[in-house]
Scaffold this active site. Structure first.
Site, PDB file in Angstrom:
ATOM      1  N   GLY A  16       0.831  -1.194   0.000  1.00 34.61           N
ATOM      2  CA  GLY A  16       0.000   0.000   0.000  1.00 34.61           C
ATOM      3  C   GLY A  16       0.863   1.239   0.000  1.00 34.61           C
ATOM      4  CE1 TYR A  44      -2.773   4.659   3.060  1.00 35.81           C
ATOM      5  CE2 TYR A  44      -4.087   5.386   4.933  1.00 35.81           C
ATOM      6  CZ  TYR A  44      -3.192   4.492   4.375  1.00 35.81           C
ATOM      7  OH  TYR A  44      -2.721   3.431   5.128  1.00 35.81           O
ATOM      8  CB  ILE A  95       2.017   0.489  12.333  1.00 39.05           C
ATOM      9  CG1 ILE A  95       0.582  -0.045  12.574  1.00 39.05           C
ATOM     10  CG2 ILE A  95       3.059  -0.599  12.553  1.00 39.05           C
ATOM     11  CD1 ILE A  95       0.306  -0.648  13.921  1.00 39.05           C
ATOM     12  NE  ARG A 152      -3.765  14.167  17.795  1.00 41.14           N
ATOM     13  CZ  ARG A 152      -4.709  13.962  16.863  1.00 41.14           C
ATOM     14  NH1 ARG A 152      -4.351  13.930  15.588  1.00 41.14           N
ATOM     15  NH2 ARG A 152      -5.968  13.803  17.193  1.00 41.14           N
TER      16      ARG A 152
HETATM   17  N1  LIG Z   1       2.238   2.295   8.949  1.00 43.21           N
HETATM   18  C1  LIG Z   1       1.015   2.563   9.351  1.00 43.21           C
HETATM   19  O1  LIG Z   1       0.810   3.320  10.332  1.00 43.21           O
HETATM   20  C2  LIG Z   1      -0.178   1.950   8.670  1.00 43.21           C
HETATM   21  C3  LIG Z   1      -1.442   2.168   9.235  1.00 43.21           C
HETATM   22  C4  LIG Z   1      -2.555   1.619   8.632  1.00 43.21           C
HETATM   23  C5  LIG Z   1      -2.431   0.848   7.495  1.00 43.21           C
HETATM   24  N2  LIG Z   1      -1.191   0.650   6.961  1.00 43.21           N
HETATM   25  C6  LIG Z   1      -1.134  -0.159   5.741  1.00 43.21           C
HETATM   26  O2  LIG Z   1      -0.242  -1.242   5.925  1.00 43.21           O
HETATM   27  C7  LIG Z   1       0.357  -1.588   4.679  1.00 43.21           C
HETATM   28  C8  LIG Z   1       1.869  -1.599   4.832  1.00 43.21           C
HETATM   29  O3  LIG Z   1       2.271  -0.303   5.222  1.00 43.21           O
HETATM   30  P1  LIG Z   1       3.729   0.036   5.782  1.00 43.21           P
HETATM   31  O4  LIG Z   1       3.534   1.082   6.801  1.00 43.21           O
HETATM   32  O5  LIG Z   1       4.457  -1.198   6.126  1.00 43.21           O
HETATM   33  O6  LIG Z   1       4.358   0.731   4.474  1.00 43.21           O
HETATM   34  P2  LIG Z   1       5.879   0.905   4.021  1.00 43.21           P
HETATM   35  O7  LIG Z   1       6.776   0.898   5.188  1.00 43.21           O
HETATM   36  O8  LIG Z   1       5.870   2.080   3.104  1.00 43.21           O
HETATM   37  O9  LIG Z   1       6.148  -0.419   3.164  1.00 43.21           O
HETATM   38  C9  LIG Z   1       5.384  -0.644   2.019  1.00 43.21           C
HETATM   39  C10 LIG Z   1       5.787  -1.950   1.380  1.00 43.21           C
HETATM   40  O10 LIG Z   1       4.951  -2.144   0.238  1.00 43.21           O
HETATM   41  C11 LIG Z   1       5.750  -2.267  -0.933  1.00 43.21           C
HETATM   42  N3  LIG Z   1       4.968  -1.697  -2.027  1.00 43.21           N
HETATM   43  C12 LIG Z   1       4.456  -0.462  -2.130  1.00 43.21           C
HETATM   44  N4  LIG Z   1       3.728  -0.352  -3.251  1.00 43.21           N
HETATM   45  C13 LIG Z   1       3.782  -1.556  -3.860  1.00 43.21           C
HETATM   46  C14 LIG Z   1       3.231  -2.074  -5.049  1.00 43.21           C
HETATM   47  N5  LIG Z   1       2.471  -1.327  -5.848  1.00 43.21           N
HETATM   48  N6  LIG Z   1       3.479  -3.354  -5.373  1.00 43.21           N
HETATM   49  C15 LIG Z   1       4.261  -4.131  -4.582  1.00 43.21           C
HETATM   50  N7  LIG Z   1       4.806  -3.698  -3.444  1.00 43.21           N
HETATM   51  C16 LIG Z   1       4.566  -2.422  -3.084  1.00 43.21           C
HETATM   52  C17 LIG Z   1       7.058  -1.582  -0.581  1.00 43.21           C
HETATM   53  O11 LIG Z   1       8.134  -2.158  -1.276  1.00 43.21           O
HETATM   54  P3  LIG Z   1       8.955  -1.461  -2.444  1.00 43.21           P
HETATM   55  O12 LIG Z   1       9.102  -0.016  -2.077  1.00 43.21           O
HETATM   56  O13 LIG Z   1      10.224  -2.254  -2.422  1.00 43.21           O
HETATM   57  O14 LIG Z   1       8.119  -1.673  -3.663  1.00 43.21           O
HETATM   58  C18 LIG Z   1       7.211  -1.958   0.887  1.00 43.21           C
HETATM   59  O15 LIG Z   1       7.703  -3.273   1.017  1.00 43.21           O
HETATM   60  C19 LIG Z   1      -0.151  -0.570   3.667  1.00 43.21           C
HETATM   61  O16 LIG Z   1      -1.258  -1.098   2.966  1.00 43.21           O
HETATM   62  C20 LIG Z   1      -0.588   0.588   4.542  1.00 43.21           C
HETATM   63  O17 LIG Z   1      -1.584   1.392   3.929  1.00 43.21           O
HETATM   64  C21 LIG Z   1      -0.055   1.177   7.516  1.00 43.21           C
END
Ligand SMILES: NC(=O)c1ccc[n+]([C@@H]2O[C@H](COP(=O)([O-])OP(=O)(O)OC[C@H]3O[C@@H](n4cnc5c(N)ncnc54)[C@H](OP(=O)(O)O)[C@@H]3O)[C@@H](O)[C@H]2O)c1
Length: 261
Positions: free
Chosen positions: A95, A164, A197, A212
């Site tokens: 994502g 988003y 997260i 916060r």
């Molecule tokens: N962090 C938060 O607070 C939070 C909260 C709610 C929901 N989420 C959701 O949790 C999920 C993971 O988030 P995260 O925080 O771990 O994000 P992150 O640290 O930015 O990591 C994103 C991962 O997804 C990969 N990626 C991104 N776009 C892609 C695509 N089109 N195809 C294949 N791989 C892709 C990236 O790899 P590459 O860059 O190597 O492609 C990376 O491994 C997301 O769906 C996000 O919306 C996160």
């Protein structure tokens, strides 16, 4: 790596080179799954992730492919199944955030499309390809699941990342629709909703959220979340620890989403 007869099956975790996806991959490896790592491109973070997952002793491969693009879905699934055997669990985790954090009045179509493509359209068509494959086989009675990582923003509106939020509300419906289709086949479908997260994605805003949490009690658990917190929930679904839960939303947000008065 070859297919091991002892493991509970193969799992593909999209977006698992870093962050939440990487933690999920590690956890599922520890639970005995053969794990396919995915990210948009081969590179250092993908090799590092693969090495770490293999270090658990699990069978693991990495498959590069932009999961926002439906034309990549079949080749990626084919590659995983050829090397690890039938995928019994798909975790749609990949994502992205908005291209620019801006007020809803300033959101532009490119950022809207960027979020929708990666967070909703991609998961829809990937799940569709997975579901077609599941429908034609029984995977020798192994537990099967389809897990979406949506967000607290599927429900909670934010003014500075409205596109988003829209994409996460959309993928929440994708989860429901596939639950409707797949539950009779014994496939468990879950919408796991992380809150705040600590990852690269949240890095620009994590300090403000931490403040916060400290000062305003934004979450009931008095800390930001860790990728591993989400991985525990995914592993419980994928491993069949919660067998009568399907079509369900599982918040992993330290109580962020609990209504309060
Ligand atoms: N962090 C938060 O607070 C939070 C909260 C709610 C929901 N989420 C959701 O949790 C999920 C993971 O988030 P995260 O925080 O771990 O994000 P992150 O640290 O930015 O990591 C994103 C991962 O997804 C990969 N990626 C991104 N776009 C892609 C695509 N089109 N195809 C294949 N791989 C892709 C990236 O790899 P590459 O860059 O190597 O492609 C990376 O491994 C997301 O769906 C996000 O919306 C996160």
């Amino acid at each position: 790596m070859g297919r091991s007869e002892a493991h509970p099956g193969a799992v593909l975790v999209t977006g698992s080179t870093r962050g939440i996806g990487f933690a999920i991959a590690l956890k599922l490896a520890a639970r005995g799954f053969a794990v396919a790592i995915n990210g948009r491109e081969q590179g250092t973070s993908m090799s590092r992730a693969l090495e770490a997952v293999r270090a658990t002793g699990a069978s693991a491969i990495s498959v590069a492919g932009d999961m926002a693009r439906p034309e990549n879905h079949r080749p990626v699934l084919d590659q995983v199944e050829m090397q690890l055997g039938p995928i019994v669990s798909l975790v749609c985790n990949a994502g992205v955030g908005p291209l620019r954090r801006s007020d809803i009045l300033d959101v532009e179509p490119d950022s809207f499309d960027h979020c929708m493509a990666a967070n909703a359209r991609g998961p829809f068509f990937l799940a569709q390809e997975f579901a077609r494959r599941l429908a034609g086989r029984d995977d020798e009675g192994r537990h099967r699941s389809l897990i979406f990582i949506s967000s607290a923003n599927a429900e909670a509106a934010s003014l500075n990342k409205a596109e988003y939020c829209v994409s996460k509300a959309a993928v929440a419906m994708v989860a429901k629709a596939f639950a409707l289709k797949l539950s009779s086949l014994g496939v468990q479908v879950a919408d796991i909703r992380p809150g705040i997260i600590e990852t690269d994605l949240s890095a620009p805003v994590i300090e403000e959220y931490a403040r916060r949490i400290r000062e305003e009690g934004l979450t009931l658990s008095p800390r930001v979340g860790r990728p591993d917190d989400v991985a525990h929930a995914v592993a419980a679904i994928a491993a069949g620890d919660l067998p009568y839960v399907t079509g369900a939303v599982l918040p992993v947000d330290g109580g962020l989403s609990m209504a309060r008065l």
